[in-house]
Design an enzyme around this catalytic site. Structure first.
Site, PDB file in Angstrom:
ATOM      1  N   GLU A 167       5.818  34.614 -20.703  1.00  0.00           N
ATOM      2  CA  GLU A 167       4.903  35.545 -21.365  1.00  0.00           C
ATOM      3  C   GLU A 167       5.272  35.599 -22.849  1.00  0.00           C
ATOM      4  OE1 GLU A 167       3.898  40.340 -20.818  1.00  0.00           O
ATOM      5  OE2 GLU A 167       5.882  39.573 -20.288  1.00  0.00           O
ATOM      6  N   LYS A 172      -3.369  39.611 -17.807  1.00  0.00           N
ATOM      7  CA  LYS A 172      -2.442  40.489 -17.093  1.00  0.00           C
ATOM      8  C   LYS A 172      -3.145  41.747 -16.594  1.00  0.00           C
ATOM      9  CE  LYS A 172       2.058  42.729 -17.929  1.00  0.00           C
ATOM     10  NZ  LYS A 172       3.060  42.997 -18.996  1.00  0.00           N
ATOM     11  N   CYS A 180       4.806  39.298 -15.764  1.00  0.00           N
ATOM     12  CA  CYS A 180       5.826  40.323 -15.966  1.00  0.00           C
ATOM     13  C   CYS A 180       5.682  41.531 -15.028  1.00  0.00           C
ATOM     14  CB  CYS A 180       5.818  40.741 -17.436  1.00  0.00           C
ATOM     15  SG  CYS A 180       7.400  41.447 -17.997  1.00  0.00           S
TER      16      CYS A 180
END
Length: 271
Positions: A40, A113, A149
């Site tokens: 990321e 995300k 993440c």
């Protein structure tokens, strides 16, 4: 299919970061990989403004990643930032999306995300718009799901990817440091592999302190410990906090065998 996880430490300059990707992608190719996964925020490290460098998936930075992938005949997965809503708390009054680009031979996908890191005193939603949909892609005879993440704390995304055919879940991260955070990262990667009976490729930003740098206060700039986890939750390989690269050979038969022994996807019930 042989894959590589490139644990890098990105900085502020997207052009310099693109050069890092090119260098590490060449190492992955030399090592026999057909895919290389980057963390990321490979485009720009957290702790810097994001709206001024955000660009669409056909913009110059993404085009540069695409060119690297094409020149090496290699699938590249890397974290970048794309434009979000026009109003918000970000620099210039706008927001971005925290996007993973997957590109290479026969592959072109983008994942935004879904779960934003509004935790441990950090408010990602101040500057980032969430995505809404799981994304999978096919490469090398395998189906891959994408996650970023904080997504790793939410099992439903991983099982949704598996229901869409994913045998491998890729997690690109810039994990925030703090007490117990490395242990949580390891535990969550293993748990998500077991939830979905998929390989988990957990690729994080390296820890800046291993290179003598000072992590920016409050910014999730990485702890390292990228890992490859088997569909039955075994850590097959793991790095420490410093930049580095690991390789793994992924076999569809391993996933099939795991799902026969542990049919959690078939046995799962929705409530």
């Amino acid at each position: 299919m042989r894959v590589a996880l490139a644990q890098i430490i990105s900085g502020r300059d997207p052009a310099a970061n693109l050069s890092i990707l090119e260098r590490e992608a060449q190492k992955a190719k030399t090592g026999g990989a057909a895919m290389v996964v980057f963390p990321e925020a490979s485009m720009r490290a957290f702790g810097n403004s994001l709206t001024d460098i955000a660009e669409p998936l056909d913009g110059p930075w993404a085009t540069g990643v695409r060119s690297i992938a094409a020149s090496l005949d290699l699938v590249v997965v890397a974290g970048m930032f794309t434009p979000g809503s026009a109003s918000g708390a970000g620099a210039g009054g706008g927001k971005v999306r925290n996007t993973l680009l997957a590109t290479g031979p026969g592959v072109e996908a983008g994942y935004d995300k879904v779960h934003l890191f509004d935790a441990f005193g950090f408010l990602e939603s101040d500057t980032v718009d969430p995505g809404t949909e799981p994304v999978t892609f096919d490469a090398g005879g395998l189906t891959f799901g994408l996650a970023t993440c904080y997504d790793i704390r939410f099992p439903a995304l991983f099982t949704a990817n598996a229901e869409r055919g994913a045998e491998v879940n890729i997690v690109c991260a810039s994990w925030a440091s703090g007490p117990g955070k490395v242990d949580q990262w390891r535990l969550l990667a293993r748990a998500r592999a077991l939830d979905s009976t998929t390989y988990v490729l957990a690729c994080g930003q390296g820890d800046p302190t291993t290179q003598g740098a000072t992590a920016k206060p409050g910014a999730p700039t990485g702890v390292g410990h990228s890992a490859v986890v088997s569909p039955l939750g075994e850590v097959l390989d793991e790095l420490d906090g410093a930049p580095g690269m690991l390789f793994a050979d992924l076999e569809p038969g391993v996933v099939q065998e795991a799902r026969q022994r542990l049919p959690v996807l078939a046995n799962r019930r929705d409530f």
